[in-house]
Design a protein around this motif. Structure first.
Motif, PDB file in Angstrom:
ATOM      1  N   ASP A   1       2.498 -59.783 -14.393  1.00 43.89           N
ATOM      2  CA  ASP A   1       3.801 -59.451 -14.991  1.00 43.89           C
ATOM      3  C   ASP A   1       4.052 -57.969 -14.790  1.00 43.89           C
ATOM      4  O   ASP A   1       3.260 -57.130 -15.243  1.00 43.89           O
TER       5      ASP A   1
ATOM      6  N   ASP B   1      -2.056 -64.403 -12.814  1.00 48.89           N
ATOM      7  CA  ASP B   1      -0.647 -64.199 -13.157  1.00 48.89           C
ATOM      8  C   ASP B   1      -0.403 -62.714 -13.359  1.00 48.89           C
ATOM      9  O   ASP B   1      -1.150 -62.043 -14.089  1.00 48.89           O
TER      10      ASP B   1
ATOM     11  N   HIS C   1       5.553 -62.016 -11.574  1.00 52.51           N
ATOM     12  CA  HIS C   1       6.815 -62.094 -12.324  1.00 52.51           C
ATOM     13  C   HIS C   1       7.271 -60.669 -12.621  1.00 52.51           C
ATOM     14  O   HIS C   1       6.478 -59.838 -13.070  1.00 52.51           O
TER      15      HIS C   1
END
Length: 540
Positions: free
Chosen positions: A449, A447, A410
């Motif tokens: 970021d 994940d 992301h």
């Protein structure tokens, strides 16, 4: 007048069990301020210096009638007096002023010689005013006329109280003098500069260490307004210790002073004295100049080490890039030519077995070409030329393809232009983070970021693995994390990693790695490598 040996008399009736209190207590301790019942139970040991048995009996009776429990002995010569004083402790001495071979003033002198501390009363049938004044100046506590013996009990009790008060005052003065001596010894012996100051800013104590520090002796400071050689230093120090003069302790405030041509780094502490508001405070100046110099030298060494590490990384990356180009250009071109030659030879071959061997060799050379390209990309990924966002996304896809671990990226930036050194550092840190996930985390999901604004870039990598133990964070062989930290510090940023080890069945909380770097970093790395976040020990 009569000649006799010592006469001892006690009050009639049973005596208290054990030793009388006045055999062990300070003179006058028990009789002072006692009511009638207490005085009846408290026995007073009184030595009478008297040559008249009738007068002795009368004075003792007056004391008994006043409610005093008296143990009395009567002597009439210096020899018997000295003997009586040596045999036991006495609470009081009552002496006739004039005896045939003795006198009250002489008896007073003998009592002082042997260290008697109780009240000494003189009684007389006829004593002039001048004689009475002389006796009082010599140390007698009171005098009583024999024709007014009703004054004897209150005079005796008053004398006992005065002796008690005098002893208490003497003990207090002795204790105060001892405490003062101890305080002076502490002030003189401690290497810390100590001084005391009143609310009016007057110096009341000044240690030798203060003299060594400031160059000002006690004659320059005691009983004078506080002043250092420099007026600005004076006002600055007074400002620092002002809370202590209002009752609040001061601890470890930094303060620098220029003295003897040298700048000294100090830590200031101050404690308020008693009183409301306090009567003053005691100030301690701890010289930490050598520690400050050592810290500055350590910071310079760390800065130089990080600069060396950055330079080494730059050289290494340049060498990787150069080697990747040589591998791609030279070996890649050679492999391509070999494949072409093998393909040509296979087509021209008339023998089936030879053609098959040439085909297999062509396939092996093709695999070699792919390996060369893969090695070249690992040494210097060409995707970095398209920006850090593209490089992170490519590395995430490549990692997921080869490990089967899902990676979600992301970002708030589609295209982020960084300096080459920053891009390489962030990319290598991301590579190492994924490597640690594969080797240690037992995770199924990662994940990522990646966010940036005008001044800062931050990268966060989270997995759902088993987390990290404190032992893993403290491993000295954790060169992977060490390398990541050095890269982040070299860019003037900070790094944080955390994750509690979990047991049982999934899902786990996993591990989180966070880095933040300024997009406009200073020329040099932060002194001492300080960061606003806790930095863990390294893990491989």
């Amino acid at each position: 007048m009569f000649n006799r040996g010592p006469v001892s008399v006690q009050n009639a009736g049973p005596s208290a069990a054990g030793l009388p209190r006045f055999m062990t207590a300070a003179p006058g301790q028990a009789a002072s301020g006692l009511g009638p019942d207490a005085r009846e139970a408290t026995q007073l040991a009184i030595l009478f210096i008297e040559d008249s048995l009738a007068d002795f009996t009368l004075m003792r009776a007056v004391l008994v009638d006043a409610g005093l429990n008296v143990s009395a002995q009567c002597v009439d010569t210096e020899t018997t007096m000295r003997q009586a004083l040596a045999e036991r402790a006495w609470d009081a001495i009552i002496s006739d002023h004039s005896l045939p071979t003795f006198s009250g003033l002489r008896a007073l002198k003998v009592a002082k010689e042997v260290g008697f501390r109780g009240p000494f009363l003189i009684v007389s049938g006829a004593i002039g005013e001048e004689t009475a004044v002389e006796a009082m100046r010599a140390g007698a506590d009171d005098y009583v006329m024999k024709n007014n013996l009703r004054r004897l009990p209150p005079a005796l009790e008053r004398g006992l109280r005065e002796v008690q008060t005098r002893d208490q005052r003497q003990r207090a003065e002795t204790a105060l003098a001892s405490a003062h001596d101890q305080l002076n010894a502490v002030f003189s012996a401690t290497p810390v500069a100590l001084f005391a100051i009143s609310r009016e800013r007057t110096v009341t104590m000044w240690s030798p260490a203060c003299e060594d520090l400031t160059g000002l002796g006690s004659t320059d400071t005691l009983s004078r307004s506080f002043a250092l050689p420099s007026q600005p230093d004076t006002w600055k120090l007074l400002t620092l210790i002002a809370p202590a003069l209002d009752g609040t302790e001061v601890r470890g405030l930094p303060f620098s002073i220029e003295t003897k041509g040298e700048n000294r780094e100090l830590l200031v502490s101050a404690s308020p004295l008693s009183g409301s508001p306090p009567s003053g405070c005691v100030v301690a100046l701890s010289d930490v100049t050598h520690l400050a110099h050592a810290q500055a030298e350590l910071s310079r060494s760390e800065s130089q080490l990080r600069e060396l590490s950055r330079h080494t990384e730059r050289v290494r990356e340049n060498e990787r890039a150069e080697l990747a180009r040589e591998i791609h250009d030279d070996l890649g071109a050679l492999v391509t030519r070999i494949r072409a030659d093998l393909a040509l030879a296979r087509r021209r071959s008339r023998e089936k077995e030879t053609a098959q061997l040439l085909d297999e060799a062509e396939q092996m050379v093709a695999s070699l070409g792919e390996a060369i390209s893969r090695i070249a990309r690992a040494m210097r990924p060409p995707v970095l030329d398209f920006g850090i966002v593209a490089a992170i996304e490519w590395q995430a896809r490549d990692f997921a393809q080869h490990t089967g671990i899902t990676v979600n990226v992301h970002t708030n930036q589609d295209d982020l232009a960084l300096e080459l050194e920053q891009s390489i550092a962030v990319f290598r840190i991301f590579q190492e983070a994924l490597t640690n996930v594969f080797k240690h985390a037992q995770a199924t999901r990662v994940d990522v970021d990646l966010f940036a604004d005008d001044s800062t870039l931050s990268l966060e990598v989270r997995d759902n693995g088993i987390g990290l133990s404190s032992d893993s964070l403290r491993k000295r062989t954790s060169f992977g994390l060490r390398g990541m930290m050095e890269r982040v510090h070299g860019l003037g940023g900070w790094m944080d990693i955390g994750g509690s080890p979990q047991t049982g069945t999934p899902p786990f909380r996993g591990t989180t790695l966070m880095i933040s770097i300024p997009l406009n970093p200073p020329t040099l790395s932060l002194p001492g490598g300080k960061s606003p976040h806790h930095e863990p020990e390294d893990q491989e």
